[in-house]
Design a protein around this motif. Structure first.
Motif, PDB file in Angstrom:
ATOM      1  N   MET A   1       6.076   1.189   3.086  1.00  0.00           N
ATOM      2  CA  MET A   1       5.787   0.908   4.501  1.00  0.00           C
ATOM      3  C   MET A   1       5.506  -0.571   4.651  1.00  0.00           C
ATOM      4  SD  MET A   1       2.573   2.257   6.730  1.00  0.00           S
ATOM      5  CE  MET A   1       2.123   1.429   8.221  1.00  0.00           C
ATOM      6  N   MET A   2       6.109  -1.207   5.633  1.00  0.00           N
ATOM      7  CA  MET A   2       5.832  -2.615   5.853  1.00  0.00           C
ATOM      8  C   MET A   2       4.744  -2.766   6.891  1.00  0.00           C
ATOM      9  SD  MET A   2       9.052  -3.798   8.187  1.00  0.00           S
ATOM     10  CE  MET A   2       9.316  -3.092   9.800  1.00  0.00           C
ATOM     11  N   THR A   3       4.108  -3.934   6.878  1.00  0.00           N
ATOM     12  CA  THR A   3       3.070  -4.218   7.860  1.00  0.00           C
ATOM     13  C   THR A   3       3.697  -4.232   9.237  1.00  0.00           C
ATOM     14  OG1 THR A   3       1.917  -5.548   6.236  1.00  0.00           O
ATOM     15  CG2 THR A   3       1.318  -5.855   8.540  1.00  0.00           C
ATOM     16  N   ARG A   4       3.196  -3.397  10.155  1.00  0.00           N
ATOM     17  CA  ARG A   4       3.806  -3.290  11.481  1.00  0.00           C
ATOM     18  C   ARG A   4       3.091  -4.193  12.469  1.00  0.00           C
ATOM     19  NH1 ARG A   4       3.861   2.470  10.209  1.00  0.00           N
ATOM     20  NH2 ARG A   4       6.004   3.083   9.728  1.00  0.00           N
ATOM     21  N   ARG A   5       3.871  -4.804  13.386  1.00  0.00           N
ATOM     22  CA  ARG A   5       3.306  -5.622  14.458  1.00  0.00           C
ATOM     23  C   ARG A   5       3.871  -5.125  15.772  1.00  0.00           C
ATOM     24  NH1 ARG A   5       4.990  -9.576  10.641  1.00  0.00           N
ATOM     25  NH2 ARG A   5       3.268 -10.526   9.517  1.00  0.00           N
ATOM     26  N   VAL A  50       2.223  -1.038   1.200  1.00  0.00           N
ATOM     27  CA  VAL A  50       1.812   0.358   1.253  1.00  0.00           C
ATOM     28  C   VAL A  50       3.047   1.255   1.281  1.00  0.00           C
ATOM     29  CG1 VAL A  50       0.617   2.114   2.613  1.00  0.00           C
ATOM     30  CG2 VAL A  50      -0.341  -0.183   2.430  1.00  0.00           C
ATOM     31  N   MET A  51       3.003   2.321   0.512  1.00  0.00           N
ATOM     32  CA  MET A  51       4.062   3.316   0.509  1.00  0.00           C
ATOM     33  C   MET A  51       3.540   4.574   1.185  1.00  0.00           C
ATOM     34  SD  MET A  51       5.932   5.154  -2.758  1.00  0.00           S
ATOM     35  CE  MET A  51       4.341   5.621  -3.453  1.00  0.00           C
ATOM     36  N   ASP A  52       4.284   5.070   2.159  1.00  0.00           N
ATOM     37  CA  ASP A  52       3.928   6.316   2.834  1.00  0.00           C
ATOM     38  C   ASP A  52       4.584   7.496   2.129  1.00  0.00           C
ATOM     39  OD1 ASP A  52       2.310   5.232   4.746  1.00  0.00           O
ATOM     40  OD2 ASP A  52       3.884   5.032   6.247  1.00  0.00           O
ATOM     41  N   LEU A  53       3.825   8.548   1.911  1.00  0.00           N
ATOM     42  CA  LEU A  53       4.333   9.763   1.287  1.00  0.00           C
ATOM     43  C   LEU A  53       4.052  10.957   2.190  1.00  0.00           C
ATOM     44  CD1 LEU A  53       3.102   9.319  -2.407  1.00  0.00           C
ATOM     45  CD2 LEU A  53       5.482   9.355  -1.655  1.00  0.00           C
ATOM     46  N   ASP A  54       5.077  11.727   2.490  1.00  0.00           N
ATOM     47  CA  ASP A  54       4.890  13.004   3.170  1.00  0.00           C
ATOM     48  C   ASP A  54       4.882  14.083   2.102  1.00  0.00           C
ATOM     49  OD1 ASP A  54       4.841  11.760   5.607  1.00  0.00           O
ATOM     50  OD2 ASP A  54       6.958  12.127   6.045  1.00  0.00           O
ATOM     51  N   VAL A  55       3.796  14.837   2.022  1.00  0.00           N
ATOM     52  CA  VAL A  55       3.606  15.806   0.940  1.00  0.00           C
ATOM     53  C   VAL A  55       3.476  17.209   1.523  1.00  0.00           C
ATOM     54  CG1 VAL A  55       2.217  16.441  -1.062  1.00  0.00           C
ATOM     55  CG2 VAL A  55       2.408  14.030  -0.399  1.00  0.00           C
ATOM     56  N   SER A  56       4.342  18.122   1.092  1.00  0.00           N
ATOM     57  CA  SER A  56       4.255  19.525   1.496  1.00  0.00           C
ATOM     58  C   SER A  56       3.479  20.292   0.441  1.00  0.00           C
ATOM     59  CB  SER A  56       5.652  20.132   1.653  1.00  0.00           C
ATOM     60  OG  SER A  56       6.376  19.467   2.678  1.00  0.00           O
ATOM     61  N   ALA A  57       2.552  21.133   0.874  1.00  0.00           N
ATOM     62  CA  ALA A  57       1.730  21.932  -0.036  1.00  0.00           C
ATOM     63  C   ALA A  57       1.849  23.397   0.344  1.00  0.00           C
ATOM     64  CB  ALA A  57       0.270  21.482   0.027  1.00  0.00           C
ATOM     65  N   PRO A  83      -4.599   3.996  -5.879  1.00  0.00           N
ATOM     66  CA  PRO A  83      -5.552   4.444  -4.857  1.00  0.00           C
ATOM     67  C   PRO A  83      -4.853   4.919  -3.592  1.00  0.00           C
ATOM     68  CG  PRO A  83      -5.496   2.039  -4.960  1.00  0.00           C
ATOM     69  CD  PRO A  83      -4.662   2.534  -6.102  1.00  0.00           C
ATOM     70  N   ILE A  84      -5.456   5.894  -2.935  1.00  0.00           N
ATOM     71  CA  ILE A  84      -4.951   6.400  -1.658  1.00  0.00           C
ATOM     72  C   ILE A  84      -5.602   5.605  -0.532  1.00  0.00           C
ATOM     73  CG2 ILE A  84      -4.889   8.387  -0.113  1.00  0.00           C
ATOM     74  CD1 ILE A  84      -4.743  10.177  -2.551  1.00  0.00           C
ATOM     75  N   ASP A  85      -4.775   4.909   0.230  1.00  0.00           N
ATOM     76  CA  ASP A  85      -5.265   4.025   1.287  1.00  0.00           C
ATOM     77  C   ASP A  85      -5.478   4.789   2.601  1.00  0.00           C
ATOM     78  OD1 ASP A  85      -5.696   1.229   2.360  1.00  0.00           O
ATOM     79  OD2 ASP A  85      -4.032   1.873   3.624  1.00  0.00           O
ATOM     80  N   PHE A  86      -4.661   5.831   2.804  1.00  0.00           N
ATOM     81  CA  PHE A  86      -4.681   6.565   4.080  1.00  0.00           C
ATOM     82  C   PHE A  86      -4.383   8.025   3.796  1.00  0.00           C
ATOM     83  CE2 PHE A  86      -2.117   8.321   7.595  1.00  0.00           C
ATOM     84  CZ  PHE A  86      -3.037   8.231   8.634  1.00  0.00           C
ATOM     85  N   ILE A 379       0.214  10.579   3.289  1.00  0.00           N
ATOM     86  CA  ILE A 379      -0.618   9.792   2.386  1.00  0.00           C
ATOM     87  C   ILE A 379      -0.077   8.369   2.306  1.00  0.00           C
ATOM     88  CG2 ILE A 379      -1.422   9.556   0.004  1.00  0.00           C
ATOM     89  CD1 ILE A 379      -1.199  12.548  -0.303  1.00  0.00           C
ATOM     90  N   GLY A 380      -0.953   7.407   2.514  1.00  0.00           N
ATOM     91  CA  GLY A 380      -0.597   6.004   2.346  1.00  0.00           C
ATOM     92  C   GLY A 380      -1.147   5.500   1.021  1.00  0.00           C
ATOM     93  N   VAL A 381      -0.271   4.969   0.174  1.00  0.00           N
ATOM     94  CA  VAL A 381      -0.644   4.544  -1.173  1.00  0.00           C
ATOM     95  C   VAL A 381      -0.585   3.030  -1.273  1.00  0.00           C
ATOM     96  CG1 VAL A 381      -0.080   4.698  -3.615  1.00  0.00           C
ATOM     97  CG2 VAL A 381       0.198   6.686  -2.157  1.00  0.00           C
ATOM     98  N   ASN A 382      -1.642   2.444  -1.793  1.00  0.00           N
ATOM     99  CA  ASN A 382      -1.735   0.996  -1.937  1.00  0.00           C
ATOM    100  C   ASN A 382      -0.977   0.534  -3.178  1.00  0.00           C
ATOM    101  OD1 ASN A 382      -2.584  -1.703  -2.222  1.00  0.00           O
ATOM    102  ND2 ASN A 382      -4.507  -1.258  -1.177  1.00  0.00           N
ATOM    103  N   LEU A 383       0.006  -0.357  -2.979  1.00  0.00           N
ATOM    104  CA  LEU A 383       0.820  -0.860  -4.085  1.00  0.00           C
ATOM    105  C   LEU A 383       0.540  -2.321  -4.400  1.00  0.00           C
ATOM    106  CD1 LEU A 383       4.293   0.703  -3.165  1.00  0.00           C
ATOM    107  CD2 LEU A 383       2.525   1.635  -4.651  1.00  0.00           C
ATOM    108  N   THR A 384      -0.564  -2.841  -3.886  1.00  0.00           N
ATOM    109  CA  THR A 384      -0.856  -4.265  -4.038  1.00  0.00           C
ATOM    110  C   THR A 384      -0.924  -4.687  -5.497  1.00  0.00           C
ATOM    111  OG1 THR A 384      -2.087  -4.209  -1.970  1.00  0.00           O
ATOM    112  CG2 THR A 384      -2.470  -6.094  -3.418  1.00  0.00           C
ATOM    113  N   ASN A 385      -1.477  -3.848  -6.345  1.00  0.00           N
ATOM    114  CA  ASN A 385      -1.673  -4.215  -7.744  1.00  0.00           C
ATOM    115  C   ASN A 385      -0.499  -3.846  -8.630  1.00  0.00           C
ATOM    116  OD1 ASN A 385      -4.295  -5.189  -7.206  1.00  0.00           O
ATOM    117  ND2 ASN A 385      -5.148  -3.123  -7.368  1.00  0.00           N
ATOM    118  N   LEU A 386       0.634  -3.527  -8.031  1.00  0.00           N
ATOM    119  CA  LEU A 386       1.829  -3.215  -8.809  1.00  0.00           C
ATOM    120  C   LEU A 386       2.893  -4.256  -8.506  1.00  0.00           C
ATOM    121  CD1 LEU A 386       2.015   0.655  -8.334  1.00  0.00           C
ATOM    122  CD2 LEU A 386       1.232  -0.582 -10.346  1.00  0.00           C
ATOM    123  N   PRO A 387       2.890  -5.363  -9.237  1.00  0.00           N
ATOM    124  CA  PRO A 387       3.838  -6.446  -8.950  1.00  0.00           C
ATOM    125  C   PRO A 387       5.259  -6.076  -9.356  1.00  0.00           C
ATOM    126  CG  PRO A 387       2.651  -6.915 -10.970  1.00  0.00           C
ATOM    127  CD  PRO A 387       2.040  -5.661 -10.407  1.00  0.00           C
ATOM    128  N   GLY A 388       6.193  -6.808  -8.754  1.00  0.00           N
ATOM    129  CA  GLY A 388       7.588  -6.649  -9.127  1.00  0.00           C
ATOM    130  C   GLY A 388       8.337  -5.649  -8.278  1.00  0.00           C
TER     131      GLY A 388
END
Length: 461
Positions: A1-5, A50-57, A83-86, A379-388
């Motif tokens: 997910m990109m930062t939205r404006r 941030v990466m958005d994930l749609d999860v079915s349970a 970490p889960i951001d959202f 679920i929004g997942v924080n990818l800040t600490n995963l470079p590359g």
């Protein structure tokens, strides 16, 4: 997910950049700076964080589990927990009780503005491949899609595309159930189709009527080359059609109705023709790269595949011959069905969707699909600490026993240039308006021309 404006914020930023770029020549002239000390260049960019994930349970009976909490989920990227951001639950297309405890301030503000409950529209791209479907199978598949259309809400949209050697748009994106049902009825009543099925029948007649091994091998190879060419065309078109879906808001579902396609084109036919088969002696490439490219593009665009084999349940023997002659040939029927369904299974599994295979309960299956796109966890997942950059393996698990979860299995962030190309292609393929077209602005070094400075400004869209 990109930062939205917001559009207003983007316009303000663009105006500021243009104003700053325009002011630089005047400032340089006033200061009478040497030509060698060129003004700095400027570039606007968007960073994916941030990466958005749609999860079915679901439980053991396939019913949705709606009471999971944030702490019961674990997400790993390339095997590393992130970490889960959202976290929020979506029920019947509506967001309920978002958990923003670890979200960024911008995310908290964005969700606060939505209110306590926000409806998420559902977007259905219905892609009907009639190349390997008999009229009776086509009718079963279309009837199931009609049932899906009747379940759509007022804010949901659909688009219908027919593939028969080439793609043919039956209706553009619309919320009109009447238009969608009419488009599906035209497919059901149409006399076209069965291109791959007819080629298969003709090839089997050649093989059955030939006593020479070389003639049977030639017929199988010719069939394989034709099959690969048509399936390749279809998969490339599906990737192009996917752009019309990825540029839309909401939950995006690609509904692929087909009679299957050869993942290893001609392999089952060659086995039937020669009595045995070895990939090492068969140099027609499989469809793995095309399918992988399609799933990667879907995962990078938050699109989920739901696939339906409209041939349904068939047994080996005469009852299967009307839909797919190879399925009636002893010794190859099992392999032929497996190979023709492998691509359908991969598309669904890799993107977190469902493959409806070997069943005649089509309407019930698509009812499950509608439930799947209506009730899930976001679920929004924080990818800040995963470079590359590059593709990453994604896995989602839950700690509660007896609960099964589905989500996309990989993720590769699409670049601004790729997103811009997607939106441009989507605008060309459909009549709908797409907003948020990515752009960048840059300046080149200024050069002095008599009393004034000249500075090129490049705006890329």
């Amino acid at each position: 997910m990109m930062t939205r404006r917001t559009p207003a914020a983007m316009r303000l930023r663009l105006l500021c950049l243009l104003g700053l770029a325009a002011a630089l020549p005047a400032a340089s002239a006033l200061a009478q700076a040497p030509a060698a000390s060129a003004p700095p260049t400027f570039r606007e960019s968007v960073e994916v964080r941030v990466m958005d994930l749609d999860v079915s349970a679901t439980d053991s009976k396939g019913n949705p589990v709606a009471d999971l909490n944030r702490d019961e989920f674990r997400v790993t990227v390339d095997g590393k927990a992130v970490p889960i951001d959202f976290f929020t639950r979506v029920a019947e297309g509506t967001i309920h009780s978002p958990d923003l405890a670890a979200a960024s301030p911008d995310r908290v503000l964005a969700e606060y503005r939505k209110g306590e409950e926000t409806y998420i529209p559902r977007e259905f791209l219905m892609y009907v491949d009639v190349g390997n479907l008999s009229p009776s199978s086509r009718k079963r598949g279309v009837d199931a899609l009609k049932d899906l259309v009747t379940r759509m809400g007022a804010n949901d949209r659909g688009r219908v595309v027919l593939f028969d050697r080439r793609a043919k748009q039956q209706t553009d994106w619309t919320s009109s159930k009447e238009d969608l049902l009419e488009a599906l009825s035209k497919i059901e009543a149409g006399s076209v189709g069965m291109s791959r099925l007819m080629t298969e029948i003709q090839t089997l007649h050649l093989i059955d009527g030939s006593r020479q091994r070389s003639s049977r091998a030639f017929a199988a190879r010719s069939y394989a080359e034709q099959e690969r060419a048509e399936v390749g065309t279809m998969l490339r078109d599906m990737a192009a059609e996917l752009t019309t879906l990825s540029a839309l808001p909401g939950k995006r579902a690609f509904i692929f109705v087909s009679g299957g396609f050869d993942m290893q084109p001609g392999s089952a036919m060659a086995q039937y023709a020669m009595g045995s088969f070895s990939l090492s002696n068969f140099d027609v490439r499989d469809m793995g790269p095309e399918v992988s490219n399609l799933t990667s593009k879907a995962n990078g665009s938050d699109v989920t595949f739901y696939t339906l084999d409209a041939r349904g349940l068939t047994a080996e023997g005469a009852t299967a011959g009307g839909d797919d002659p190879l399925l009636s040939r002893p010794g190859v029927s099992f392999f032929a069905r497996q190979d023709s369904q492998a691509g359908l299974q991969t598309l669904a599994t890799e993107t977190g969707g469902m493959a409806l295979l070997n069943t005649n309960a089509f309407s019930g299956g698509l009812a499950r699909v509608f439930q799947d796109v209506s009730t899930y966890y976001s679920i929004g997942v924080n990818l800040t600490n995963l470079p590359g950059p590059g593709s990453r393996k994604v896995a989602v698990t839950v700690s509660r026993p007896g609960v099964t979860v589905r989500a996309r299995r990989s993720y590769a962030a699409r670049t601004p240039e790729e997103r811009a190309a997607d939106v441009a292609q989507a605008a060309l393929r459909s009549g709908i308006q797409y907003r948020g077209i990515p752009l960048s602005i840059a300046t080149a070094p200024a050069t002095k021309a008599k009393k004034y400075y000249t500075m090129p400004i490049v705006l890329s869209v």
